[in-house]
Design a protein around this motif. Structure first.
Motif, mmCIF file in Angstrom:
data_model
loop_
_atom_site.group_PDB
_atom_site.id
_atom_site.type_symbol
_atom_site.label_atom_id
_atom_site.label_comp_id
_atom_site.label_asym_id
_atom_site.label_seq_id
_atom_site.Cartn_x
_atom_site.Cartn_y
_atom_site.Cartn_z
ATOM 1 N N ASP A 170 23.988 14.762 -8.531
ATOM 2 C CA ASP A 170 22.955 14.252 -9.439
ATOM 3 C C ASP A 170 21.619 14.312 -8.701
ATOM 4 O O ASP A 170 21.568 14.743 -7.532
ATOM 5 N N LEU A 171 20.555 13.884 -9.363
ATOM 6 C CA LEU A 171 19.230 14.044 -8.747
ATOM 7 C C LEU A 171 19.097 13.194 -7.477
ATOM 8 O O LEU A 171 18.560 13.642 -6.464
ATOM 9 N N LEU A 172 19.621 11.945 -7.539
ATOM 10 C CA LEU A 172 19.468 11.059 -6.380
ATOM 11 C C LEU A 172 20.174 11.623 -5.148
ATOM 12 O O LEU A 172 19.583 11.760 -4.074
ATOM 13 N N THR A 173 21.449 11.991 -5.310
ATOM 14 C CA THR A 173 22.213 12.434 -4.140
ATOM 15 C C THR A 173 21.765 13.829 -3.676
ATOM 16 O O THR A 173 21.796 14.118 -2.479
ATOM 17 N N THR A 174 21.306 14.653 -4.606
ATOM 18 C CA THR A 174 20.825 15.981 -4.198
ATOM 19 C C THR A 174 19.521 15.830 -3.406
ATOM 20 O O THR A 174 19.306 16.505 -2.391
ATOM 21 N N VAL A 179 9.753 8.409 -14.201
ATOM 22 C CA VAL A 179 10.952 8.087 -13.417
ATOM 23 C C VAL A 179 11.891 9.285 -13.479
ATOM 24 O O VAL A 179 12.117 9.846 -14.551
ATOM 25 N N ALA A 180 12.414 9.664 -12.326
ATOM 26 C CA ALA A 180 13.301 10.823 -12.284
ATOM 27 C C ALA A 180 14.747 10.366 -12.440
ATOM 28 O O ALA A 180 15.192 9.432 -11.770
ATOM 29 N N VAL A 181 15.477 11.027 -13.335
ATOM 30 C CA VAL A 181 16.893 10.683 -13.537
ATOM 31 C C VAL A 181 17.771 11.943 -13.457
ATOM 32 O O VAL A 181 18.649 12.054 -12.614
ATOM 33 N N GLY A 182 17.500 12.916 -14.352
ATOM 34 C CA GLY A 182 18.405 14.061 -14.476
ATOM 35 C C GLY A 182 18.022 15.187 -13.533
ATOM 36 O O GLY A 182 16.850 15.491 -13.341
ATOM 37 N N LEU A 183 19.053 15.806 -12.965
ATOM 38 C CA LEU A 183 18.826 16.936 -12.060
ATOM 39 C C LEU A 183 18.178 18.098 -12.797
ATOM 40 O O LEU A 183 17.381 18.844 -12.240
ATOM 41 N N PHE A 184 18.530 18.252 -14.088
ATOM 42 C CA PHE A 184 18.056 19.415 -14.838
ATOM 43 C C PHE A 184 16.956 19.055 -15.842
ATOM 44 O O PHE A 184 16.593 19.874 -16.669
ATOM 45 N N ASP A 185 16.445 17.797 -15.748
ATOM 46 C CA ASP A 185 15.336 17.421 -16.632
ATOM 47 C C ASP A 185 14.104 18.232 -16.242
ATOM 48 O O ASP A 185 13.929 18.587 -15.075
ATOM 49 N N ASP A 186 13.241 18.440 -17.213
ATOM 50 C CA ASP A 186 11.990 19.141 -16.914
ATOM 51 C C ASP A 186 10.993 18.157 -16.325
ATOM 52 O O ASP A 186 10.535 17.247 -17.001
ATOM 53 N N ALA A 187 10.694 18.312 -15.053
ATOM 54 C CA ALA A 187 9.610 17.511 -14.483
ATOM 55 C C ALA A 187 8.339 18.326 -14.666
ATOM 56 O O ALA A 187 8.337 19.514 -14.353
ATOM 57 N N PRO A 188 7.247 17.722 -15.174
ATOM 58 C CA PRO A 188 6.049 18.498 -15.482
ATOM 59 C C PRO A 188 5.564 19.304 -14.276
ATOM 60 O O PRO A 188 5.331 18.735 -13.211
ATOM 61 N N GLY A 189 5.463 20.612 -14.457
ATOM 62 C CA GLY A 189 4.931 21.496 -13.406
ATOM 63 C C GLY A 189 5.796 21.560 -12.163
ATOM 64 O O GLY A 189 5.327 21.945 -11.092
ATOM 65 N N ASP A 190 7.057 21.151 -12.281
ATOM 66 C CA ASP A 190 7.877 21.057 -11.084
ATOM 67 C C ASP A 190 9.323 21.453 -11.387
ATOM 68 O O ASP A 190 10.160 20.615 -11.702
ATOM 69 N N PRO A 191 9.631 22.755 -11.290
ATOM 70 C CA PRO A 191 10.957 23.201 -11.694
ATOM 71 C C PRO A 191 12.081 22.760 -10.752
ATOM 72 O O PRO A 191 13.232 22.690 -11.153
ATOM 73 N N GLY A 218 0.800 -1.228 0.000
ATOM 74 C CA GLY A 218 0.000 0.000 0.000
ATOM 75 C C GLY A 218 0.829 1.273 0.000
ATOM 76 O O GLY A 218 0.304 2.360 0.265
ATOM 77 N N VAL A 219 2.120 1.140 -0.291
ATOM 78 C CA VAL A 219 3.006 2.306 -0.267
ATOM 79 C C VAL A 219 3.124 2.876 -1.681
ATOM 80 O O VAL A 219 3.208 2.146 -2.659
ATOM 81 N N ARG A 220 3.130 4.214 -1.787
ATOM 82 C CA ARG A 220 3.390 4.857 -3.069
ATOM 83 C C ARG A 220 4.904 4.927 -3.255
ATOM 84 O O ARG A 220 5.627 5.288 -2.315
ATOM 85 N N VAL A 221 5.361 4.561 -4.434
ATOM 86 C CA VAL A 221 6.810 4.564 -4.669
ATOM 87 C C VAL A 221 7.140 5.519 -5.805
ATOM 88 O O VAL A 221 6.467 5.522 -6.844
ATOM 89 N N LYS A 222 8.168 6.342 -5.601
ATOM 90 C CA LYS A 222 8.678 7.207 -6.663
ATOM 91 C C LYS A 222 10.137 6.841 -6.875
ATOM 92 O O LYS A 222 10.933 6.875 -5.919
ATOM 93 N N VAL A 223 10.487 6.477 -8.095
ATOM 94 C CA VAL A 223 11.842 6.008 -8.369
ATOM 95 C C VAL A 223 12.730 7.146 -8.867
ATOM 96 O O VAL A 223 12.329 7.932 -9.725
ATOM 97 N N VAL A 224 13.925 7.219 -8.288
ATOM 98 C CA VAL A 224 14.973 8.116 -8.783
ATOM 99 C C VAL A 224 16.148 7.233 -9.185
ATOM 100 O O VAL A 224 16.631 6.447 -8.367
ATOM 101 N N MET A 225 16.586 7.348 -10.422
ATOM 102 C CA MET A 225 17.715 6.535 -10.882
ATOM 103 C C MET A 225 18.938 7.420 -11.068
ATOM 104 O O MET A 225 18.814 8.583 -11.464
ATOM 105 N N THR A 226 20.126 6.852 -10.828
ATOM 106 C CA THR A 226 21.334 7.560 -11.254
ATOM 107 C C THR A 226 21.472 7.333 -12.762
ATOM 108 O O THR A 226 20.878 6.407 -13.320
ATOM 109 N N LYS A 227 22.268 8.186 -13.391
ATOM 110 C CA LYS A 227 22.478 8.039 -14.832
ATOM 111 C C LYS A 227 23.101 6.666 -15.127
ATOM 112 O O LYS A 227 22.737 5.984 -16.085
ATOM 113 N N ASN A 228 24.051 6.257 -14.250
ATOM 114 C CA ASN A 228 24.701 4.961 -14.476
ATOM 115 C C ASN A 228 23.722 3.803 -14.312
ATOM 116 O O ASN A 228 23.883 2.759 -14.940
#
Ligand SMILES: Cc1cc2nc3c(=O)[nH]c(=O)nc-3n(C[C@H](O)[C@H](O)[C@H](O)COP(=O)(O)O)c2cc1C
Length: 397
Positions: A102-106, A57-69, A29-39
């Motif tokens: 990167d996005l994961l460590t930040t 899925v979130a990967v890049g620190l500077f990728d455009d996430a919809p509605g979420d700068p 019953g848990v919501r999961v959001k995945v963040v991947m490193t580039k590697n």
């Protein structure tokens, strides 16, 4: 309210097991959001996790996430738990040193949620002093490690570094999400580590206690909402953030620090390995071989105060006192004798020596009471810390 786990996925072979972790959390019953490193994307395409999650899925620190700068901040805030599974040696090193490139460590640096790490790597990478030091740093900060035992690794080697089973990772994550503040308003006093008794400015008498169990108890009590005082002898562990730290050297100093905190404590856990005796007349100058042979070969000892017995002897009925007995044989009989002699409420008995107990991350113990005993399976010191606090809390209520 539905809980959210931000699942950090890093670049290693065990990455395929992250899919099972994701599914297991979802089933719970848990919501999961995945963040991947580039590697990590070199091993599995984000599409795999996107299909299982039905979310981007979130990967890049500077990728455009919809509605979420500022994606790393929103992810960091959404997390009830930040779980890195599998975690490479590289990401562990970055987290230990606050590197955020990167996005994961930040996101990990920006979140205030508890962090759990399930390491996966080759045995030599795992045993490397750099990795071990990074693990200690993270543990001291309260990061929970979900480790597998030894086993066959993808590279063909056998040893530590195998990713824990997905079911065990999910169970640990669920447990962390459900942690209650059942010690809120309580004061937990913990002693840890060895004491060091000087013979002269260079030599001393001490023992092999690492302090890991006591530090784990202090962290667990803090996580459960307690006010914590941690009185520790010399150990190679960083401060437990949030605890009232008293770093001491000798048994006499430890007695004084404990004496100052004991009356206010609801639960006192005496896990320190206090030296039974100290040199009666420590020399102010270094004793010389030859000239001082008589003093060196016949060190006169004075018995140290029995801190556990002294404190338990003056405890109020509503206080709970837990002692430890590290034994090389007859654990239960020796622990029970100690319980009676020292008037503690419970003794945690454990076998030490031959690689057990001291300086390890796991322990197998038995809780000994006046009228019964409870054997616990081999478990890591964080789980053991919670088990001890569960037991103490039951006595308190
Ligand atoms: C085939 C292969 C398998 C790897 N397995 C691991 C592993 O199990 N654990 C690990 O820490 N690194 C492993 N590495 C090395 C990491 O991929 C490398 O350190 C990388 O920089 C990690 O990136 P990340 O931590 O940003 O995901 C492996 C590399 C390759 C090419």
């Amino acid at each position: 309210m539905q809980k959210t786990v931000v699942l950090g996925v890093t670049g290693c072979v065990a990455i395929y097991k992250a899919c099972e972790v994701l599914r297991g959390l979802q089933k719970a019953g848990v919501r999961v959001k995945v963040v991947m490193t580039k590697n990590a994307t070199e091993f599995i395409q984000p599409a795999m996790f996107r299909a299982l999650m039905r979310e981007p899925v979130a990967v890049g620190l500077f990728d455009d996430a919809p509605g979420d700068p500022i994606h790393h901040i929103s992810l960091a805030k959404e997390a009830d738990l930040f779980l890195v599974a599998p975690c490479t040696a590289n990401v562990m090193a970055k987290l230990a040193h606050g590197i955020a490139d990167d996005l994961l460590t930040t996101t990990a640096l920006a979140t205030t949620a508890p962090i759990a790490i399930a390491p996966a790597m080759n045995v030599n990478m795992y045993d490397h002093v750099a990795t071990q030091e990074n693990m200690q740093t993270l543990k001291a900060r309260g990061v929970r490690f979900i480790d597998a035992g030894e086993g066959y690794l993808a590279c063909g080697d056998v040893g530590r570094g195998r990713l824990a089973e997905p079911d065990d990772i999910v169970a640990a994550a669920i447990e962390m999400l459900e942690v209650t503040h059942d010690l809120a308003g309580k004061h937990v006093l913990v002693t840890a580590g060895p004491t060091v008794e000087p013979i002269d400015p260079a030599r001393y008498i001490s023992n092999r206690s690492s302090g890991k169990t006591g530090f784990a108890i202090a962290r667990a009590a803090l996580n459960r909402g307690a006010k914590v005082t941690l009185v520790t002898g010399p150990v190679a562990l960083g401060d437990v953030e949030g605890a009232d730290m008293a770093r001491v050297t000798t048994a006499l100093q430890m007695r004084d620090a404990v004496d100052a905190a004991f009356d206010d404590a609801d639960i006192a856990v005496f896990s320190a390995a206090v030296c039974d005796a100290r040199p009666s007349n420590p020399s102010k100058r270094k004793l010389k071989k030859g000239a001082d042979d008589e003093a060196l070969m016949h060190i006169e000892l004075t018995e140290n105060p029995d801190i556990l017995a002294t404190m338990a002897g003056r405890k109020r009925p509503e206080q709970v006192v837990v002692g430890f007995a590290a034994e090389t044989e007859n654990v239960v009989a020796n622990a029970r004798a100690k319980l009676e002699r020292k008037h503690a409420d419970m003794i945690v008995g454990n076998l030490v020596g031959e690689g057990r107990g001291f300086a390890t991350d796991e322990n197998e113990v038995v809780f000994v009471y006046a009228d019964r005993e409870r054997r616990l399976p081999l478990m890591n010191k964080d789980d053991l810390a919670h088990a001890i606090l569960d037991e103490a809390l039951e006595k308190l209520e």
